[in-house]
Design an enzyme around this catalytic site. Structure first.
Site, short mmCIF file in Angstrom:
data_model
loop_
_atom_site.label_atom_id
_atom_site.label_comp_id
_atom_site.label_asym_id
_atom_site.label_seq_id
_atom_site.Cartn_x
_atom_site.Cartn_y
_atom_site.Cartn_z
N VAL A 50 -0.43 14.75 -2.06
CA VAL A 50 0.82 15.34 -1.79
C VAL A 50 1.04 16.47 -2.79
CG1 VAL A 50 3.17 15.18 -1.36
CG2 VAL A 50 1.91 13.77 -0.18
N GLU B 231 7.47 14.68 2.99
CA GLU B 231 6.48 15.44 3.64
C GLU B 231 5.10 15.18 4.73
OE1 GLU B 231 4.79 18.73 2.20
OE2 GLU B 231 4.05 18.01 3.66
N PHE B 232 5.21 14.93 5.58
CA PHE B 232 4.25 14.90 6.64
C PHE B 232 3.45 14.94 7.14
CE2 PHE B 232 9.43 15.52 7.72
CZ PHE B 232 9.81 14.80 7.75
N GLU C 109 -3.77 12.92 5.47
CA GLU C 109 -4.49 13.36 4.68
C GLU C 109 -6.15 13.82 6.04
OE1 GLU C 109 -5.53 9.59 2.39
OE2 GLU C 109 -3.59 9.74 2.05
N LEU D 94 -2.08 7.56 20.30
CA LEU D 94 -2.09 6.47 21.26
C LEU D 94 -3.80 6.41 21.35
CD1 LEU D 94 0.49 7.90 24.54
CD2 LEU D 94 1.13 6.25 22.81
N ALA E 267 -5.85 3.47 20.77
CA ALA E 267 -6.34 2.00 20.65
C ALA E 267 -6.94 1.63 19.46
CB ALA E 267 -6.05 1.30 22.19
N CYS F 193 0.26 5.14 3.56
CA CYS F 193 1.62 5.44 4.31
C CYS F 193 2.07 4.69 4.91
CB CYS F 193 1.33 6.95 4.62
SG CYS F 193 1.19 8.15 3.05
N LYS G 23 3.22 0.98 3.93
CA LYS G 23 3.96 0.41 3.43
C LYS G 23 5.60 0.72 3.77
CE LYS G 23 3.26 3.99 0.43
NZ LYS G 23 5.25 5.54 0.66
N ARG H 256 -6.75 2.80 1.47
CA ARG H 256 -6.18 2.41 0.38
C ARG H 256 -5.79 1.88 1.80
NH1 ARG H 256 -1.98 6.62 -2.68
NH2 ARG H 256 -3.42 7.80 -1.74
P1 NAD Z 1 -1.08 9.14 -5.36
O1 NAD Z 1 -1.73 8.14 -5.05
O2 NAD Z 1 -2.23 9.72 -4.26
O3 NAD Z 1 -1.33 10.39 -6.95
C1 NAD Z 1 0.28 9.97 -6.75
C2 NAD Z 1 0.24 10.91 -8.76
O4 NAD Z 1 0.50 10.11 -9.27
C3 NAD Z 1 -1.59 9.85 -9.26
O5 NAD Z 1 -2.35 11.17 -9.51
C4 NAD Z 1 -0.50 9.58 -10.59
O6 NAD Z 1 -1.55 9.19 -11.55
C5 NAD Z 1 1.04 10.46 -10.71
N1 NAD Z 1 1.96 9.74 -11.61
C6 NAD Z 1 1.72 8.17 -11.45
N2 NAD Z 1 3.32 8.66 -12.42
C7 NAD Z 1 2.79 9.46 -13.09
C8 NAD Z 1 3.94 9.92 -14.21
N3 NAD Z 1 5.05 9.52 -15.00
N4 NAD Z 1 4.23 11.72 -14.01
C9 NAD Z 1 3.44 12.12 -13.77
N5 NAD Z 1 2.55 11.63 -12.47
C10 NAD Z 1 2.27 10.73 -12.07
O7 NAD Z 1 -0.26 9.58 -3.92
P2 NAD Z 1 0.21 10.46 -2.51
O8 NAD Z 1 -1.07 9.76 -1.72
O9 NAD Z 1 0.01 11.73 -2.89
O10 NAD Z 1 1.31 10.27 -1.96
C11 NAD Z 1 2.77 10.51 -2.83
C12 NAD Z 1 3.85 10.42 -2.85
O11 NAD Z 1 4.18 10.99 -0.92
C13 NAD Z 1 4.05 8.67 -1.91
O12 NAD Z 1 5.56 8.44 -1.89
C14 NAD Z 1 3.55 8.89 -0.08
O13 NAD Z 1 4.16 7.85 0.29
C15 NAD Z 1 3.69 10.61 -0.06
N6 NAD Z 1 3.29 10.86 1.15
C16 NAD Z 1 2.03 10.31 1.09
C17 NAD Z 1 1.24 11.39 2.35
C18 NAD Z 1 -0.51 10.83 2.47
O14 NAD Z 1 -1.31 11.24 3.77
N7 NAD Z 1 -0.82 10.92 0.69
C19 NAD Z 1 1.94 12.23 3.19
C20 NAD Z 1 2.91 12.31 3.14
C21 NAD Z 1 4.08 11.54 2.27
C1 UGA Z 2 0.38 9.82 8.14
C2 UGA Z 2 1.50 10.07 9.12
O1 UGA Z 2 0.50 10.68 10.16
C3 UGA Z 2 1.86 11.86 8.21
O2 UGA Z 2 2.81 12.31 8.96
C4 UGA Z 2 2.54 10.79 7.05
O3 UGA Z 2 3.28 12.19 6.56
C5 UGA Z 2 1.51 10.37 6.07
O4 UGA Z 2 0.98 9.17 7.49
C6 UGA Z 2 2.42 9.58 5.25
O5 UGA Z 2 3.86 9.59 5.07
O6 UGA Z 2 1.66 10.19 4.18
P1 UGA Z 2 -2.21 9.68 7.72
O7 UGA Z 2 -1.71 8.19 6.95
O8 UGA Z 2 -2.55 10.73 6.19
O9 UGA Z 2 -0.61 10.26 7.43
O10 UGA Z 2 -2.82 9.42 8.62
P2 UGA Z 2 -2.83 8.97 10.29
O11 UGA Z 2 -3.31 10.05 10.36
O12 UGA Z 2 -1.60 9.18 10.61
O13 UGA Z 2 -3.17 8.08 10.86
C7 UGA Z 2 -2.82 6.61 10.44
C8 UGA Z 2 -3.44 5.58 10.54
O14 UGA Z 2 -3.36 5.15 12.48
C9 UGA Z 2 -4.99 5.47 10.66
O15 UGA Z 2 -5.37 4.47 9.76
C10 UGA Z 2 -5.34 5.48 12.16
O16 UGA Z 2 -6.68 5.72 11.66
C11 UGA Z 2 -4.75 5.32 12.69
N1 UGA Z 2 -4.47 5.42 13.65
C12 UGA Z 2 -3.68 7.15 14.35
C13 UGA Z 2 -4.92 5.06 14.79
O17 UGA Z 2 -4.64 4.08 15.38
N2 UGA Z 2 -4.61 5.61 16.54
C14 UGA Z 2 -3.67 6.38 16.83
O18 UGA Z 2 -3.32 7.23 17.79
C15 UGA Z 2 -3.40 7.30 15.49
#
Ligand code: NAD
Ligand code: UGA
Length: 441
Positions: A12, A154-155, A158, A253, A255, A263, A266, A337
């Site tokens: 993110v 953030e929505f 990945e 949808l 399956a 995400c 958790k 993860r």
């Molecule tokens: P990530 O684990 O990929 O990255 C987190 C980063 O933060 C790491 O590089 C880590 O070293 C750094 N960090 C940790 N402690 C720190 C500190 N004290 N100072 C500076 N840097 C520090 O995490 P992510 O997947 O990008 O997710 C971040 C947040 O966004 C989470 O809350 C997640 O739920 C949310 N989110 C993630 C996604 C996604 O698709 N991954 C989408 C929407 C929201």
């Molecule tokens: C999801 C949400 O789609 C994002 O909007 C959100 O920002 C993000 O979580 C977050 O909060 O981190 P992401 O986890 O990157 O994004 O991936 P998705 O495409 O949503 O898939 C999540 C999981 O559901 C995957 O394991 C995927 O294979 C599974 N999935 C998805 C299904 O089994 N069936 C589906 O129809 C769609």
């Protein structure tokens, strides 16, 4: 142009930083992981995300995107108007979100800030965290300096993060300070998305409710798939038929093996935890989680049923070789993860199976967590000598495999398709014993 700091360069943070720079802002991205920052300075991406490298390179070259491990540099030199918190909020004890990284950031920001600042939380955090961050900053500042806290969940997904960031369905901003929220809104005006301004807690809840709803759609269709299997209906057609109804929609949808990733698992747990400690009973969320766990288990059950030993002395899959295609939790990412594929490998191993596996980009990450798995170069090498092949991630390169070649190298032509990417009739024509999810038999 605004001067912005982004804390955390994960999926993110790095995408946010790079995209905000691309929109014309001056952005400094900070991480405590020195190796990550060093690599980024050399133009090496710490994560696999399509299109990211190009956006980063373009904005570094344009002098709009910088990387550092130094909080003072990120926040004060030059003075940032806004700082985004984008650190991880992993699962903690009892499913509660672990806020230790958010706390550490809030403390460091408070200690170093030498001018007024808008602190924007982009991490997914429990309802009430914005107020908690404000308390931490207030109590940690050496002398009082005005600041505002804004929630901006953030929505993005990945695998399509850049395009999701640049083409959002909506921007959600929550704050008690409307003026601060309006300033943050200006960052997003050029994206032409609906911008919703609300209070802090509501914004935080919108994020959890959105993820929980999408997870619910997945578990719903997996439940339907289960019933389809018993009654001889095809869940893919059912989902298509349901999806034509605009009130339902076709998205989420599919399956299969259940949701994974950093995400949904958790966040559903954290929302249930929030409800539980308030004395509420989140029965629907509990069912969503149970159905999701069952989806993984049922893939292993299918393998056991198809190739398992019947002898009482042997473990069910002792002496059997199973290949697993796909280790990332979904295609187009290297993120493992909560990956269903990894989980399934562990279950297969617990049953005594020898496991071979392959993923187009997640091999390096998977190698760190898997033991006694033969990691292969491609799908065909994985299939060599296998009694069964499990399709765990629907990467494009698995969609059009050379089926005769695959069958030739396997010991038994058995395929369990956890993502329903193959057509049952075609697989049978090629002589495979095939099981999808919810496709009737
Ligand atoms: P990530 O684990 O990929 O990255 C987190 C980063 O933060 C790491 O590089 C880590 O070293 C750094 N960090 C940790 N402690 C720190 C500190 N004290 N100072 C500076 N840097 C520090 O995490 P992510 O997947 O990008 O997710 C971040 C947040 O966004 C989470 O809350 C997640 O739920 C949310 N989110 C993630 C996604 C996604 O698709 N991954 C989408 C929407 C929201
Ligand atoms: C999801 C949400 O789609 C994002 O909007 C959100 O920002 C993000 O979580 C977050 O909060 O981190 P992401 O986890 O990157 O994004 O991936 P998705 O495409 O949503 O898939 C999540 C999981 O559901 C995957 O394991 C995927 O294979 C599974 N999935 C998805 C299904 O089994 N069936 C589906 O129809 C769609």
């Amino acid at each position: 142009m605004k001067t912005i700091a982004v804390i955390g360069v994960g999926y993110v943070g790095l995408v946010t930083g790079a995209c905000l720079a691309d929109l014309g802002n001056r952005v400094t991205c900070l991480d405590i992981n020195e190796e990550r920052i060093e690599k980024l300075k050399q133009g090496i991406m710490p994560i696999f995300e399509p299109g990211l490298e190009e956006v980063v390179r373009r904005n570094v070259a344009a002098g709009r995107l910088f990387f550092t491990t130094d909080y003072d540099e990120a926040i004060n030199r030059p003075p940032a108007e806004m700082v985004f918190i984008a650190v991880g909020t992993p699962e903690g004890v009892d499913g509660e979100a672990d806020l230790r990284y958010v706390r550490a950031v809030a403390e460091r920001v408070a200690e170093v800030m030498d001018h007024p600042l808008i602190i924007i939380n982009k991490s997914t955090v429990p309802v009430g965290t914005g107020d908690w961050v404000a308390d931490i900053v207030r109590s940690r500042q050496p002398q009082p300096i005005p600041f505002a806290v804004v929630s901006n969940p953030e929505f993005l997904r990945e695998g399509s993060a850049i395009s999701d960031f640049m083409n959002p369905d909506r921007i959600v901003l929550g704050s008690l300070d409307r003026e601060a929220a309006q300033k943050v809104a200006q960052l997003y005006l050029s994206l032409r998305a609906p911008i919703m301004i609300t209070d802090l807690r509501t914004a935080e809840m919108i994020k959890y409710a959105s993820n929980a709803f999408l997870a619910t759609k997945i578990s719903f269709i997996n439940e339907i798939a289960n019933i389809c299997e018993a009654l001889g209906a095809d869940v893919k057609e059912v989902a298509a038929g349901m999806g034509y109804d605009k009130r339902i929609g076709r998205a989420f949808l599919d399956a299969g093996i259940g949701y994974g990733g950093s995400c949904f698992p958790k966040d559903v747990k954290a929302l249930a935890h929030m409800a539980n400690i308030q004395g509420k009973h989140p029965q629907l969320l509990e069912a969503v989680m149970q159905i999701n766990a069952d989806a993984r288990r049922s893939i292993v059950a299918k393998v056991r049923n198809l190739i398992g030993n019947n002898s009482g002395t042997l473990r069910k899959l002792e002496g059997k070789v199973v290949g697993v295609l796909g280790l990332a939790f979904k295609p187009n990412t290297d993120d493992i993860r909560e990956s269903p594929g990894i989980d399934i490998i562990r279950m297969l191993q617990a049953d005594g199976a020898t496991v071979r596996a392959y993923d187009p980009v997640a091999m390096e990450n998977a190698a760190r967590v898997l033991t006694n798995v033969t990691l292969c170069r491609d799908a065909y090498e994985t299939a060599e000598g296998c009694d069964a092949l499990v399709l765990a991630t629907e990467w494009n390169e698995f969609k059009h495999l050379d089926l005769p070649r695959l069958k030739q190298v396997m010991r038994q032509p058995v395929i369990v398709d956890g993502r329903n990417i193959y057509e049952p009739a075609v697989m049978r024509e090629h002589g495979f014993i095939y099981r999808g999810v919810g496709r009737g038999y």
